[in-house]
Scaffold this active site. Structure first.
Site, short mmCIF file in Angstrom:
data_model
loop_
_atom_site.label_atom_id
_atom_site.label_comp_id
_atom_site.label_asym_id
_atom_site.label_seq_id
_atom_site.Cartn_x
_atom_site.Cartn_y
_atom_site.Cartn_z
N GLU A 1 -11.32 19.56 35.23
CA GLU A 1 -12.60 20.26 35.26
C GLU A 1 -12.47 21.77 35.33
OE1 GLU A 1 -14.92 18.40 38.28
OE2 GLU A 1 -15.90 17.12 36.81
N GLU A 21 0.81 -1.21 0.00
CA GLU A 21 0.00 0.00 0.00
C GLU A 21 0.85 1.26 0.00
OE1 GLU A 21 -2.52 -0.69 3.32
OE2 GLU A 21 -4.06 -1.65 2.12
#
Lengths: 577, 123
Positions: free
Chosen positions: A312, A72
């Site tokens: 957070e 490939e």
């Protein structure tokens, strides 16, 4: 145990180590030596890279040259692709450690005119193998042949022959294949390569992708059958086997302060063990981050480096918030002792988080790592993966003697003594913060749920956030139960009042006695005076009487003298008697 | 054994004919075919391919082609350089377009199509 096992296995089936982190552990030594292994998976799951790393590590670490036959990508593309992972393919090719061969097939250029075979490929591969004395071969992706060449029957027969030929050649081979819809590979290569089959997977759940690896089949060998998450970072492949969690960490007896004196006191007065894992869990808004920030500040004050992962809050927000309780983190950031790493957990998949953690820890070399909070990972991921990831992090940090502090937000209604990600068993010291609702008030309580290797306090302390940091107070434990907050204050006031009353009572009693005593004394004094006056009266009377007697006698004598009586002497004698 | 002998004969014949071609028709406006046939040893397919190709070339490209038969076993490095997978493989280098024809050349129509000779025949 493991080593012994693999020794026995090695006797029956020789294995070629891949050098790929974690893979050799789950397969008990690597890929089967001298046999082909099929690696299948969808597009972009890392098949080519796995093969390439197998070759490169083989060439560099195990002195086994390898041939990479690509159907490939071109050689240039391959070189570039792996260069991003830190492998210098050009150098290896130049030094005959690796041979690259790009097989280019253009269907439009090919006409078939009858029967053919793949002998050309055999010659080509054989030549490449012999030219560098290769022990390893990767064929990536041989299924492209099906698109490029006509007559599938011939092709299948030839592939079967190819894999047999590879075995005869005695090379350890990897054959990659695209995942088919119902079969492992599109062209059913698993029928031909049956010694070892590995599936790579790249799944996206909740917008997060996680890579996984599974050994479907490994003839003649024991192997882990689980799906193992893996990551691809700048160091190549890294598979995360749970079983690699060796429990052979160097341990330290050194204790480090938590930054909160009262908390240290609860932990034998010394704080956490260095290199241990601390978990602070609790419901929302109980002050988990504050405890973490205290720890960070204390470490910075000792001159240690702290790496703070916040998932957070942004670092600036966190610093501002901590300033409100008197914890100044900014100077430490400027000094370079404290570093924040802020990413949303959803920003990338777990494996990337792990990779990012590893990378940041490696670069910053902290002695303390804080993850705040860990449960945000569970949002998009399955618990077990999160657990494995955290396990891996804990493992990694422990082996580097880094003290880790995690915070965990317990979801409402969840069992407090259980983290959402179920990592409690990994934790050495577990502090639980909980809210105590009482008389219309919500207060915070803290206790040490467990702390391995120390006689920790069993007391619940009231946890108060003040403008000079966290304070722990003893809660009121009395007849009316555990009281906190204003209830505790009210109770304390009550007690004070009661005490005051009692004190007043005593005072009063004392005064009474005093009064009584004084009254009595006064009485005594009066009596005394009375007595004294009576006494002096009596003495006076006695004196008067005596004087009178004397006078009478003298009068008698005078009278006798005046009468010149001879009985004078007798009378005197009688009186004297 | 027989196949091997045949191949050798054909090979020499092919070369001699191209030489003849070069000598006699140099400067001709007719397109020159440069063909390379890669085979693997003296297998049945190899000999079949050589025989069939020779036949076709002699029939359609008489004196107009340069055919070289190469044994990949003897020159294995060529397999990589020429991007060969299947054997036998015939490569038409000239005239353009570049084409590969694989197989034992037993399907004459396809060989002709691959060599762009069908059109010539039709015209």
């Amino acid at each position: 145990m493991k080593k012994e096992e693999s020794k026995i296995l090695n006797k029956t089936l020789p294995k070629s180590p891949t050098g790929i982190q974690g893979f050799d552990e789950i397969t008990g030594g690597g890929l089967p030596t001298g046999r082909p292994t099929l690696i299948c998976g969808g597009a972009g799951c890392g098949k080519t890279l796995f093969g390439m790393e197998f070759l490169i590590r083989g060439a560099t670490q195990f002195n086994e040259p390898g041939v990479f036959m690509s159907f490939e990508e071109t050689n240039e593309e391959l070189t570039k692709n792996v260069a991003s992972l830190g492998f210098d393919l050009e150098y290896l090719v130049k030094h005959k450690k690796i041979a690259l061969d790009h097989v280019h097939i253009e269907r439009s250029e090919i006409d078939d005119t009858g029967e053919y075979d793949l002998e050309g490929l055999f010659v080509r591969l054989g030549y490449a193998i012999d030219s560098i004395g290769a022990k390893r071969v990767v064929l990536d992706t041989i299924e492209s042949l099906f698109a490029g060449l006509p007559n599938q029957l011939i092709l299948r027969a030839e592939l079967r022959r190819l894999f047999r030929w590879l075995k005869v050649k005695g090379v350890t081979a990897i054959i990659t294949g695209e995942r088919g819809e119902e079969t492992l590979t599109r062209q059913g290569l698993e029928e031909y390569v049956s010694d070892c089959v590995i599936i790579l997977d790249h799944r996206v759940t909740e917008q997060n992708s996680t890579r996984r690896l599974r050994v479907v089949k490994y003839r003649g060998s024991m192997h882990g059958t689980n799906e193992y998450p893996f990551l691809i970072d700048e160091n190549g492949f890294s598979i995360l086997p749970v079983t690699s969690l060796g429990l052979k960490h160097q341990i330290s007896n050194e204790r480090i302060s938590s930054g909160i004196t009262a908390l240290d006191n609860m932990l034998e007065g010394k704080g956490y063990y260095r290199g241990s894992t601390v978990l602070i869990s609790g419901t929302a808004g109980v002050g988990k981050t504050s405890v973490a920030a205290h720890f960070a500040e204390a470490a910075c004050k000792r001159g240690e480096r702290v790496l703070y992962f916040c998932f957070e809050e942004s670092p600036n927000q966190l610093m501002r918030n901590m300033l409100s309780i008197g914890i100044k983190l900014e100077p430490w950031v400027k000094k370079g002792l404290l570093q924040f790493q802020a990413t949303r957990p959803t920003f990338y998949g777990l494996e990337m988080h792990l990779a990012a953690t590893h990378k940041a820890v490696n670069e910053f070399k902290p002695s303390i790592v804080i993850l705040d909070p860990i449960n945000t990972f569970t949002m998009g991921e399955k618990d077990i993966e999160v657990k494995i990831m955290l396990m891996r992090i804990v493992d990694y940090l422990k082996s580097n003697q880094i003290t880790a502090l995690f915070t965990n937000l317990n979801s409402n209604g969840g069992i407090l003594e259980q983290t959402d990600v179920g990592i409690s068993s990994l934790i050495d010291t577990w502090l639980l913060l909980r809210d105590i609702e009482l008389s219309g008030e919500r207060n915070r309580g803290m206790y040490v749920l467990k702390s391995r290797g120390m006689a920790h306090s069993n007391q619940i302390r009231e946890f108060i956030l003040t403008d000079h940091g966290v304070e722990l107070r003893e809660v009121y434990v009395g007849a009316s139960g555990v009281l906190t907050g204003s209830a505790r204050i009210a109770q304390e006031a009550n007690e004070n009042a009661e005490l005051l009353t009692r004190k007043q009572d005593i005072e009063q009693k004392k005064r009474e006695i005093e009064r009584k005593r004084k009254a009595l004394e006064a009485q005594i004094a009066t009596l005394q005076t009375d007595f004294e006056s009576e006494e002096s009266e009596a003495i006076k009377m006695i004196k008067t009487e005596q004087d009178t007697i004397k006078r009478l006698e003298q009068d008698k004598i005078k009278m006798a003298e005046s009468r010149k009586a001879k009985t004078e002497k007798n009378t005197v004698k009688k009186l004297k008697k | 054994m027989n196949g091997g002998i045949i191949m050798k004969e054909k090979k020499t014949k092919a070369k001699s004919s191209t030489e003849k071609f070069d000598q006699t028709i140099s400067g001709s406006e007719k397109e020159k075919y440069i063909l390379r046939l890669y085979v693997t040893g003296k297998t049945f397919r190899s000999t079949m391919a050589i025989t069939n190709l020779k036949k076709i070339c002699d029939e359609y490209l008489e004196g107009q082609y340069d055919l070289e038969v190469i044994d990949l076993y003897k020159k294995p490095s060529l397999a990589k350089d020429e991007q060969i997978i299947a054997a036998p493989t015939l490569i038409k280098k000239l005239p353009l377009p570049f084409r590969r024809i694989i197989g034992d050349m037993s399907d004459k129509e396809k060989v002709l199509m691959g060599l762009d000779l069908v059109k010539i025949k039709g015209l």
